[in-house]
Design a protein around this motif. Sequence first.
Motif, PDB file in Angstrom:
ATOM      1  N   UNK A  67       0.855  -1.184   0.000  1.00 65.60           N
ATOM      2  CA  UNK A  67       0.000   0.000   0.000  1.00 65.60           C
ATOM      3  C   UNK A  67       0.890   1.232   0.000  1.00 65.60           C
ATOM      4  N   UNK A  68       0.610   2.169  -0.907  1.00 62.64           N
ATOM      5  CA  UNK A  68       1.365   3.418  -0.962  1.00 62.64           C
ATOM      6  C   UNK A  68       0.975   4.250   0.262  1.00 62.64           C
ATOM      7  N   UNK A  69       1.974   4.598   1.074  1.00 63.67           N
ATOM      8  CA  UNK A  69       1.714   5.337   2.310  1.00 63.67           C
ATOM      9  C   UNK A  69       2.223   6.774   2.244  1.00 63.67           C
ATOM     10  N   UNK A  70       3.008   7.080   1.224  1.00 65.55           N
ATOM     11  CA  UNK A  70       3.500   8.442   1.030  1.00 65.55           C
ATOM     12  C   UNK A  70       3.577   8.707  -0.465  1.00 65.55           C
ATOM     13  N   UNK A  71       3.099   9.859  -0.882  1.00 68.07           N
ATOM     14  CA  UNK A  71       3.108  10.202  -2.303  1.00 68.07           C
ATOM     15  C   UNK A  71       3.202  11.715  -2.418  1.00 68.07           C
ATOM     16  N   UNK A  77       8.072   8.837  -2.702  1.00 62.96           N
ATOM     17  CA  UNK A  77       7.031   7.816  -2.715  1.00 62.96           C
ATOM     18  C   UNK A  77       7.487   6.705  -1.781  1.00 62.96           C
ATOM     19  N   UNK A  78       6.545   6.159  -1.021  1.00 63.76           N
ATOM     20  CA  UNK A  78       6.856   5.047  -0.118  1.00 63.76           C
ATOM     21  C   UNK A  78       5.680   4.089  -0.101  1.00 63.76           C
ATOM     22  N   UNK A  79       5.992   2.801  -0.004  1.00 64.25           N
ATOM     23  CA  UNK A  79       4.939   1.795   0.115  1.00 64.25           C
ATOM     24  C   UNK A  79       5.333   0.780   1.173  1.00 64.25           C
ATOM     25  N   UNK A  88       9.378   0.488   1.774  1.00 57.89           N
ATOM     26  CA  UNK A  88      10.321   0.815   0.709  1.00 57.89           C
ATOM     27  C   UNK A  88      10.020   2.235   0.255  1.00 57.89           C
ATOM     28  N   UNK A  89      11.068   3.046   0.095  1.00 59.57           N
ATOM     29  CA  UNK A  89      10.833   4.428  -0.305  1.00 59.57           C
ATOM     30  C   UNK A  89      11.897   4.913  -1.279  1.00 59.57           C
ATOM     31  N   UNK A  90      11.491   5.924  -2.044  1.00 59.73           N
ATOM     32  CA  UNK A  90      12.372   6.630  -2.966  1.00 59.73           C
ATOM     33  C   UNK A  90      12.205   8.112  -2.675  1.00 59.73           C
ATOM     34  N   UNK A  91      13.324   8.790  -2.420  1.00 57.09           N
ATOM     35  CA  UNK A  91      13.310  10.222  -2.153  1.00 57.09           C
ATOM     36  C   UNK A  91      14.171  10.908  -3.208  1.00 57.09           C
ATOM     37  N   UNK A 104      15.345   3.400   0.181  1.00 56.68           N
ATOM     38  CA  UNK A 104      15.472   2.859   1.533  1.00 56.68           C
ATOM     39  C   UNK A 104      14.518   1.703   1.736  1.00 56.68           C
ATOM     40  N   UNK A 105      14.944   0.806   2.631  1.00 59.13           N
ATOM     41  CA  UNK A 105      14.055  -0.223   3.164  1.00 59.13           C
ATOM     42  C   UNK A 105      14.132  -0.119   4.668  1.00 59.13           C
TER      43      UNK A 105
END
Length: 151
Positions: A67-71, A77-79, A88-91, A104-105
């Motif tokens: 589930x995407x938790x940050x957008x 974006x983080x899921x 897992x996220x990408x900044x 990141x994980x």
Amino acid sequence: MSKTLEASIDVAAPPEKVWAVVSDLKRMGEWSPQCRKMKVFGGDVRKGTTTLNINRKGFLVWPTTAKVIEFAPNKSIAFRIVENKMIWSYTLTPTASGTTVVEKREAPNGTSAISRFLIDKALGGTEQLDVELVDGMNKTLQRIKAASEHG
């Protein structure tokens, strides 16, 4: 608790171009050596979007859901993987020559007992898996870089 894993890369493209690649979760199978496919439910990716993921390591294949938790367009974006609680996220951070991308994980609330068991019994243990995941992150970021700069 699992430790945070992280990798980063500098991309010679503006954040908007990198974002178009990173936020297209349907293409995750092109970037990630382990997550071979992400099926996105509900149309466009946004906070709350869910996915079905097919993962592979050697002969092992297993599904997960996320589930995407940050957008935050052009930024992050983080899921969260439902089965193991990993995030897992990408900044994306703008630089003078393009964008720095950090993958990141994290497991801020630990992970599930079933995940710990499977990591130990089927995936070679936590230490080995962490090394493989960081290697995979670096490969993922290289592929995102190539697609953002040349694609």
